[in-house]
Design an enzyme around this catalytic site. Structure first.
Site, PDB file in Angstrom:
ATOM      1  N   TRP A 149       0.856  -1.185   0.000  1.00  0.00           N
ATOM      2  CA  TRP A 149       0.000   0.000   0.000  1.00  0.00           C
ATOM      3  C   TRP A 149       0.898   1.244   0.000  1.00  0.00           C
ATOM      4  O   TRP A 149       1.856   1.312   0.772  1.00  0.00           O
ATOM      5  CB  TRP A 149      -0.888  -0.008   1.247  1.00  0.00           C
ATOM      6  CG  TRP A 149      -1.911   1.087   1.234  1.00  0.00           C
ATOM      7  CD1 TRP A 149      -1.803   2.315   1.838  1.00  0.00           C
ATOM      8  CD2 TRP A 149      -3.169   1.081   0.557  1.00  0.00           C
ATOM      9  NE1 TRP A 149      -2.929   3.060   1.577  1.00  0.00           N
ATOM     10  CE2 TRP A 149      -3.779   2.325   0.798  1.00  0.00           C
ATOM     11  CE3 TRP A 149      -3.839   0.136  -0.227  1.00  0.00           C
ATOM     12  CZ2 TRP A 149      -5.034   2.665   0.279  1.00  0.00           C
ATOM     13  CZ3 TRP A 149      -5.081   0.469  -0.744  1.00  0.00           C
ATOM     14  CH2 TRP A 149      -5.662   1.715  -0.482  1.00  0.00           C
ATOM     15  N   HIS A 159      -7.384  -1.028  13.859  1.00  0.00           N
ATOM     16  CA  HIS A 159      -6.830  -0.413  12.641  1.00  0.00           C
ATOM     17  C   HIS A 159      -7.507   0.944  12.372  1.00  0.00           C
ATOM     18  O   HIS A 159      -6.861   1.898  11.947  1.00  0.00           O
ATOM     19  CB  HIS A 159      -7.055  -1.372  11.467  1.00  0.00           C
ATOM     20  CG  HIS A 159      -6.454  -0.948  10.163  1.00  0.00           C
ATOM     21  ND1 HIS A 159      -5.260  -0.262  10.051  1.00  0.00           N
ATOM     22  CD2 HIS A 159      -6.880  -1.140   8.894  1.00  0.00           C
ATOM     23  CE1 HIS A 159      -4.989  -0.037   8.772  1.00  0.00           C
ATOM     24  NE2 HIS A 159      -5.964  -0.554   8.059  1.00  0.00           N
ATOM     25  N   GLU A 201      -7.619  -9.242   3.855  1.00  0.00           N
ATOM     26  CA  GLU A 201      -7.259  -8.489   2.654  1.00  0.00           C
ATOM     27  C   GLU A 201      -6.084  -9.178   1.967  1.00  0.00           C
ATOM     28  O   GLU A 201      -5.330  -9.931   2.591  1.00  0.00           O
ATOM     29  CB  GLU A 201      -6.882  -7.049   3.020  1.00  0.00           C
ATOM     30  CG  GLU A 201      -8.058  -6.272   3.593  1.00  0.00           C
ATOM     31  CD  GLU A 201      -7.700  -4.918   4.171  1.00  0.00           C
ATOM     32  OE1 GLU A 201      -8.541  -4.019   4.112  1.00  0.00           O
ATOM     33  OE2 GLU A 201      -6.576  -4.771   4.707  1.00  0.00           O
TER      34      GLU A 201
HETATM   35 ZN   LIG Z   1      -5.215  -4.055   6.168  1.00  0.00          ZN
END
Ligand SMILES: [Zn+2]
Length: 212
Positions: free
Chosen positions: A19, A59, A175
């Protein structure tokens, strides 16, 4: 063969996609037999949202549980793979005909599984779960949601909103799955993140076996 476990995790290696802004993955030999050491021992550095991984409530939600608090059966048990046709996002209208039930573990197979993992460059246009679809999944009361790229939310749209809608409803998130080899249908899922104390996420290994 219906009794074979299929690996739906992505390889973790130097140079792999991550990411934007998250730490890159790096592994190297700290002890090396080629350099006279008795054994080979590697050291790695990584973000906890590297490759195939799970998100913990903390998160996105302050003071919420970490990944070590995940009930083991959130990510072990029956799971349904749903193929998504929309090439932008998962939308409520496409989900409604699938009659998603309370307590289900749902994995979305999108065009990401065909396209996004073929490159080490981050795919900004990956298919994500729209905030409206995330709220629908929360209304359905699903247990766990899995997606086939690095985030449930989009790169430009619905990142925080989709995470908050799912994590705030107590839904566990997987994910970074690769579902390229997986037909839609019913499976058994095993996905286990590391027991990282209080962590906002953890890499995981995930496998599926077709229900006969
Ligand atoms: Zn994540």
């Amino acid at each position: 063969m219906s009794d074979e476990w299929i690996d739906i995790s992505v390889p973790v290696r130097n140079g792999m996609v991550h990411w934007p802004g998250d730490p890159a993955f790096h592994i190297e030999r700290a002890e090396d037999q080629d350099k006279g050491d008795q054994a080979n021992v590697s050291r790695m550095s990584l973000g906890v949202h590297t490759g195939t991984h799970m998100d913990a409530p903390v998160h996105y939600i302050r003071n919420a549980p970490g990944i070590d608090a995940m009930p083991i059966d959130a990510a072990i048990g029956p799971a349904r793979v749903i193929a998504i046709q929309d090439d932008q996002s998962v939308k409520r209208a496409e989900l409604i005909p699938h009659s998603i039930q309370r307590g289900e573990r749902i994995l979305f197979r999108t065009k990401n599984s065909e396209h996004s993992w073929s490159s080490d460059q981050f795919d900004e246009n990956f298919v994500y779960i729209s905030r409206d679809a995330a709220r629908y999944l929360a209304e359905c009361g699903v247990r766990t949601v899995g997606v086939d790229y690095l985030s449930v939310g989009g790169y430009r749209n619905d990142g925080p909103e989709t995470h908050e809608a799912l994590l705030g409803a107590g839904i566990w998130i997987i994910e970074g799955l690769n579902l390229r080899e997986i037909e839609p249908g019913d499976y058994d899922l095993i996905c286990l993140p590391l027991k990282l104390d209080g962590s906002d996420g953890s890499p995981a290994r995930a496998v599926l076996r077709r229900k006969s």
